[in-house]
Design a protein around this motif. Structure first.
Motif, PDB file in Angstrom:
ATOM      1  N   GLY A   1      10.158   1.218  -0.649  1.00 57.60           N
ATOM      2  CA  GLY A   1       8.896   0.656  -0.157  1.00 57.60           C
ATOM      3  C   GLY A   1       7.635   1.249  -0.757  1.00 57.60           C
ATOM      4  N   ASN A   2       7.780   2.137  -1.752  1.00 60.30           N
ATOM      5  CA  ASN A   2       6.588   2.694  -2.385  1.00 60.30           C
ATOM      6  C   ASN A   2       6.049   1.737  -3.441  1.00 60.30           C
ATOM      7  OD1 ASN A   2       6.679   5.538  -1.198  1.00 60.30           O
ATOM      8  ND2 ASN A   2       8.720   5.356  -2.123  1.00 60.30           N
ATOM      9  N   ASP A   3       4.735   1.672  -3.536  1.00 63.45           N
ATOM     10  CA  ASP A   3       4.124   0.863  -4.585  1.00 63.45           C
ATOM     11  C   ASP A   3       4.029   1.738  -5.831  1.00 63.45           C
ATOM     12  OD1 ASP A   3       2.658  -0.609  -6.323  1.00 63.45           O
ATOM     13  OD2 ASP A   3       0.944  -0.901  -4.993  1.00 63.45           O
ATOM     14  N   MET A   4       4.872   1.463  -6.824  1.00 65.50           N
ATOM     15  CA  MET A   4       4.921   2.321  -8.011  1.00 65.50           C
ATOM     16  C   MET A   4       3.902   1.904  -9.073  1.00 65.50           C
ATOM     17  SD  MET A   4       6.860   4.492  -6.847  1.00 65.50           S
ATOM     18  CE  MET A   4       6.856   5.608  -8.237  1.00 65.50           C
ATOM     19  N   ALA A   5       3.037   0.971  -8.712  1.00 66.05           N
ATOM     20  CA  ALA A   5       1.917   0.554  -9.567  1.00 66.05           C
ATOM     21  C   ALA A   5       2.382   0.210 -10.979  1.00 66.05           C
ATOM     22  CB  ALA A   5       0.819   1.620  -9.559  1.00 66.05           C
ATOM     23  N   LYS A   6       1.840   0.906 -11.991  1.00 70.99           N
ATOM     24  CA  LYS A   6       2.167   0.558 -13.378  1.00 70.99           C
ATOM     25  C   LYS A   6       3.397   1.307 -13.904  1.00 70.99           C
ATOM     26  CE  LYS A   6      -1.563  -1.937 -15.142  1.00 70.99           C
ATOM     27  NZ  LYS A   6      -1.986  -2.404 -13.845  1.00 70.99           N
ATOM     28  N   SER A   7       4.071   2.023 -13.047  1.00 69.04           N
ATOM     29  CA  SER A   7       5.246   2.800 -13.474  1.00 69.04           C
ATOM     30  C   SER A   7       6.357   1.887 -13.975  1.00 69.04           C
ATOM     31  CB  SER A   7       5.823   3.597 -12.303  1.00 69.04           C
ATOM     32  OG  SER A   7       4.847   4.386 -11.703  1.00 69.04           O
ATOM     33  N   LEU A   8       7.231   2.469 -14.800  1.00 68.36           N
ATOM     34  CA  LEU A   8       8.434   1.761 -15.233  1.00 68.36           C
ATOM     35  C   LEU A   8       9.331   1.539 -14.015  1.00 68.36           C
ATOM     36  CD1 LEU A   8      10.415   1.017 -17.709  1.00 68.36           C
ATOM     37  CD2 LEU A   8      11.291   3.307 -17.372  1.00 68.36           C
ATOM     38  N   VAL A   9       9.471   0.281 -13.606  1.00 67.68           N
ATOM     39  CA  VAL A   9      10.402  -0.076 -12.532  1.00 67.68           C
ATOM     40  C   VAL A   9      11.269  -1.202 -13.085  1.00 67.68           C
ATOM     41  CG1 VAL A   9      10.661  -1.095 -10.245  1.00 67.68           C
ATOM     42  CG2 VAL A   9       8.836   0.560 -10.643  1.00 67.68           C
ATOM     43  N   GLU A  10      12.596  -1.058 -12.939  1.00 73.23           N
ATOM     44  CA  GLU A  10      13.497  -2.098 -13.451  1.00 73.23           C
ATOM     45  C   GLU A  10      13.715  -3.127 -12.357  1.00 73.23           C
ATOM     46  OE1 GLU A  10      17.196  -0.442 -15.704  1.00 73.23           O
ATOM     47  OE2 GLU A  10      16.272   1.164 -14.534  1.00 73.23           O
ATOM     48  N   SER A  11      13.067  -4.256 -12.499  1.00 71.03           N
ATOM     49  CA  SER A  11      13.167  -5.257 -11.426  1.00 71.03           C
ATOM     50  C   SER A  11      14.608  -5.743 -11.261  1.00 71.03           C
ATOM     51  CB  SER A  11      12.224  -6.419 -11.704  1.00 71.03           C
ATOM     52  OG  SER A  11      12.446  -6.891 -13.014  1.00 71.03           O
ATOM     53  N   ASP A  12      15.361  -5.777 -12.370  1.00 71.04           N
ATOM     54  CA  ASP A  12      16.740  -6.268 -12.238  1.00 71.04           C
ATOM     55  C   ASP A  12      17.722  -5.173 -11.818  1.00 71.04           C
ATOM     56  OD1 ASP A  12      16.412  -4.994 -14.599  1.00 71.04           O
ATOM     57  OD2 ASP A  12      17.334  -6.522 -15.862  1.00 71.04           O
ATOM     58  N   ALA A  13      17.220  -3.975 -11.525  1.00 70.23           N
ATOM     59  CA  ALA A  13      18.110  -2.913 -11.040  1.00 70.23           C
ATOM     60  C   ALA A  13      17.791  -2.538  -9.599  1.00 70.23           C
ATOM     61  CB  ALA A  13      18.011  -1.683 -11.936  1.00 70.23           C
ATOM     62  N   LEU A  14      16.891  -3.282  -8.971  1.00 74.36           N
ATOM     63  CA  LEU A  14      16.514  -2.967  -7.583  1.00 74.36           C
ATOM     64  C   LEU A  14      17.705  -3.066  -6.637  1.00 74.36           C
ATOM     65  CD1 LEU A  14      13.047  -4.785  -7.498  1.00 74.36           C
ATOM     66  CD2 LEU A  14      13.419  -2.306  -7.309  1.00 74.36           C
ATOM     67  N   GLU A  15      18.493  -4.134  -6.824  1.00 78.48           N
ATOM     68  CA  GLU A  15      19.666  -4.316  -5.957  1.00 78.48           C
ATOM     69  C   GLU A  15      20.665  -3.178  -6.150  1.00 78.48           C
ATOM     70  OE1 GLU A  15      20.333  -6.333  -3.410  1.00 78.48           O
ATOM     71  OE2 GLU A  15      18.217  -6.858  -3.716  1.00 78.48           O
ATOM     72  N   THR A  16      20.839  -2.785  -7.426  1.00 75.94           N
ATOM     73  CA  THR A  16      21.760  -1.681  -7.726  1.00 75.94           C
ATOM     74  C   THR A  16      21.277  -0.396  -7.072  1.00 75.94           C
ATOM     75  OG1 THR A  16      22.215  -2.679  -9.854  1.00 75.94           O
ATOM     76  CG2 THR A  16      22.841  -0.381  -9.601  1.00 75.94           C
ATOM     77  N   ALA A  17      19.991  -0.139  -7.191  1.00 80.82           N
ATOM     78  CA  ALA A  17      19.430   1.076  -6.594  1.00 80.82           C
ATOM     79  C   ALA A  17      19.649   1.065  -5.087  1.00 80.82           C
ATOM     80  CB  ALA A  17      17.949   1.188  -6.931  1.00 80.82           C
ATOM     81  N   LYS A  18      19.449  -0.098  -4.496  1.00 80.79           N
ATOM     82  CA  LYS A  18      19.646  -0.245  -3.051  1.00 80.79           C
ATOM     83  C   LYS A  18      21.103   0.086  -2.687  1.00 80.79           C
ATOM     84  CE  LYS A  18      17.171  -3.683  -1.118  1.00 80.79           C
ATOM     85  NZ  LYS A  18      16.881  -5.120  -0.848  1.00 80.79           N
ATOM     86  N   ARG A  19      21.994  -0.466  -3.498  1.00 78.47           N
ATOM     87  CA  ARG A  19      23.429  -0.245  -3.244  1.00 78.47           C
ATOM     88  C   ARG A  19      23.783   1.233  -3.377  1.00 78.47           C
ATOM     89  NH1 ARG A  19      27.765  -0.112  -6.434  1.00 78.47           N
ATOM     90  NH2 ARG A  19      26.700  -0.893  -8.292  1.00 78.47           N
ATOM     91  N   LEU A  20      23.242   1.903  -4.419  1.00 78.51           N
ATOM     92  CA  LEU A  20      23.548   3.319  -4.622  1.00 78.51           C
ATOM     93  C   LEU A  20      23.020   4.169  -3.458  1.00 78.51           C
ATOM     94  CD1 LEU A  20      22.911   3.578  -8.473  1.00 78.51           C
ATOM     95  CD2 LEU A  20      25.120   3.719  -7.298  1.00 78.51           C
ATOM     96  N   LEU A  21      21.861   3.791  -2.921  1.00 78.43           N
ATOM     97  CA  LEU A  21      21.341   4.507  -1.757  1.00 78.43           C
ATOM     98  C   LEU A  21      22.302   4.341  -0.576  1.00 78.43           C
ATOM     99  CD1 LEU A  21      17.529   3.631  -2.062  1.00 78.43           C
ATOM    100  CD2 LEU A  21      18.568   5.905  -2.317  1.00 78.43           C
TER     101      LEU A  21
END
Ligand code: ADP
Ligand code: MG
Length: 395
Positions: A232-252
């Protein structure tokens, strides 16, 4: 390690066909800029020579794409090896199979060393062509796998050849697989892993394999942004992989399921540009300004990560904590290296950029083990069986 090694063979008068990793970086003038990989093969070569073997070394260098190309000749490496191996005669064969290679092998005396030309001058090498593998096998009596850096590739000289000769591990292979294997299988605890680097997608399998094994998994680098965004953090202009969000969620979720402590940075170094001279400041992960990007972990996170590392008995690190190529964003990465040096623990570093960082910091020799294989160590940490290891005979 459960594999036979060169210590299990009577070498006197035998031809040891050794796959080494002499894939060294070279400059435009054809000079070796880093001979770490050549030096890493010396213990095996010296042992074989001292035990009366005729030592035949094969390796790839660069990507000649299956054709002869002098730019990728191993001749300069053979010359350099001769300088390192004082007192042991080193020769070079202009080919790695056929009559030229056979004649050079035939001329070897016990204890002498021969470097064969680049195995990737043949297209069959990377295809694991069986005819090429047989042609290699004709040159030796026993195959020695010592190229850990290429052990994740099933090529003719790393895997195929082993079908035609008795096959054992060299000292480098034994050390790489032994130390990392033991750390994964029966770690002294607490066992802490630090994973960083640019992308979650590169390291999903490592994280997944390590989560159930470790006491704490520390995540930094660009990939932490994707996890932080999921939270839920706004990472602004940081490198965020939009297509890895689900994976990150799963790993958490996997972490939660195994009751593993997955630690993310609580603060970052925020900059307005991806540039060495960009202005920067430390910010909590939920306080980034709209025009900022996270390029390193912040001081609070450094303190927490260092404390975890210093209390550990086994530490495995893969992937920098920030854009360490720029000094302004290298503090987190160097802080990890420093804490590992201070820890009373088995300390292992794998991954091309992490190893470069440790070398830059001048602490490579203060680690228990710095892996010579970037891709190979990553696959090892993923829990995969490496083809170049699998083909070696069990004890
Ligand atoms: P390794 O080679 O050790 O496995 P990786 O190749 O996965 O490491 O990642 C290293 C790269 O990640 C470096 O080039 C570094 O600049 C980059 N990186 C680390 N943190 C960030 C970040 N916050 N934003 C962008 N790139 C990053
Ligand atoms: Mg890398």
């Amino acid at each position: 390690m459960a594999k036979k090694t060169i210590e299990d063979v009577q070498w006197q008068g035998k031809r040891a066909l050794v796959r080494v990793d002499f894939n060294v970086p070279m400059n435009d003038a054809g000079e070796i800029t880093d001979d770490t990989r050549v030096r890493a093969a010396i213990p095996t070569i010296t042992y074989l020579s001292q035990h009366g073997a005729r030592v035949i070394l094969m390796s790839h260098l660069g990507r000649p794409k299956g054709e002869r190309n002098e730019k990728y000749s191993l001749r300069p490496v053979a010359n350099h090896l001769q300088e390192l191996l004082k007192g042991i005669h080193v020769s070079f064969a202009d080919d790695c199979i056929g009559d030229t290679a056979k004649e050079a092998v035939g001329a070897l005396k016990d204890g002498e060393v021969l470097v064969l030309e680049n195995v990737r001058f043949y297209a069959g090498e990377e295809k694991n062509d069986q005819e090429l593998a047989k042609a290699f096998a004709e040159l030796g009596d026993v195959f020695v796998g010592d190229a850990f850096g290429t052990a994740h590739r099933a090529h003719a000289s790393t895997a195929g050849v082993a079908a035609y000769l008795p096959s054992v591990a060299g000292f480098l292979m034994e050390k790489e697989v032994g130390i990392m294997g033991e750390a994964l299988a029966s770690p002294k605890r607490p066992f802490v892993a630090i994973i960083g680097g640019a992308k979650v997608s590169d390291k999903i399998n490592v994280i997944e394999n390590l989560l159930p094994k470790v006491d704490a998994l520390l995540i930094g680098g660009g990939m932490a942004n994707t996890f932080l965004a999921v939270q839920g953090n706004d990472m602004a202009k940081s490198l965020v992989e939009s297509d890895a969000l689900e994976t990150a969620k799963r790993l958490l979720a996997v972490a939660k399921e195994h009751n593993s402590r997955l630690l993310l940075p609580t603060d970052v170094i925020a900059a307005k540009a991806f540039a060495a001279d960009a202005e920067y400041t430390a910010r909590k992960v939920n306080e980034l300004k709209a025009d900022e990007m996270a390029l390193d972990i912040g001081p609070d996170s450094i303190a927490v990560f260092q404390a975890e590392i210093k209390a550990a008995k086994t530490v495995i690190w893969n992937g920098p904590m920030g854009v360490f190529e720029m000094p302004a964003f290298a503090k987190g990465t160097f802080a990890i290296a420093e804490a590992m040096v201070e820890a009373d623990a088995t300390t292992i570093v794998g991954g091309g950029d992490s190893v470069a960082a440790v070398e830059q910091a001048g602490v490579a020799d203060k680690m228990t083990h710095v892996s010579t294989g970037g891709g190979a160590s990553l696959e090892f940490l993923e829990g995969k069986t490496l083809p170049g290891v699998a083909v070696l005979e069990d004890k």
